[in-house]
Design a protein around this motif. Sequence first.
Motif: not given
Length: 96
Positions: A23-32, A82-93
Amino acid sequence: MMMMLNLYMAYLLFFFGLVVFISNQKHLLSMLLSLEFMALGLFMNLVIFFNLFMYENYFTMIFLVFCVCEGALGLGILVSLIRTHGNDYFQSLNIL
């Protein structure tokens, strides 16, 4: 009968983890977390099959070691993201 119920529950664990992962998840933590849930379902499936056919359970320990390594690698990637981008959203990559 009880063994089949446990096997059914192991398949359900894996399937629900797969549904959450696809399913379409926004956060990397939920995918992990969904990957770890799938690994738990596979571990239960391995334990049930090895006990059903009366094999040794050494492979389950090796499987658990690889699951722990996968979890540690995922958390390391999450911390560096999180250290490089400031969040764990997939859209920021930027994949490209």
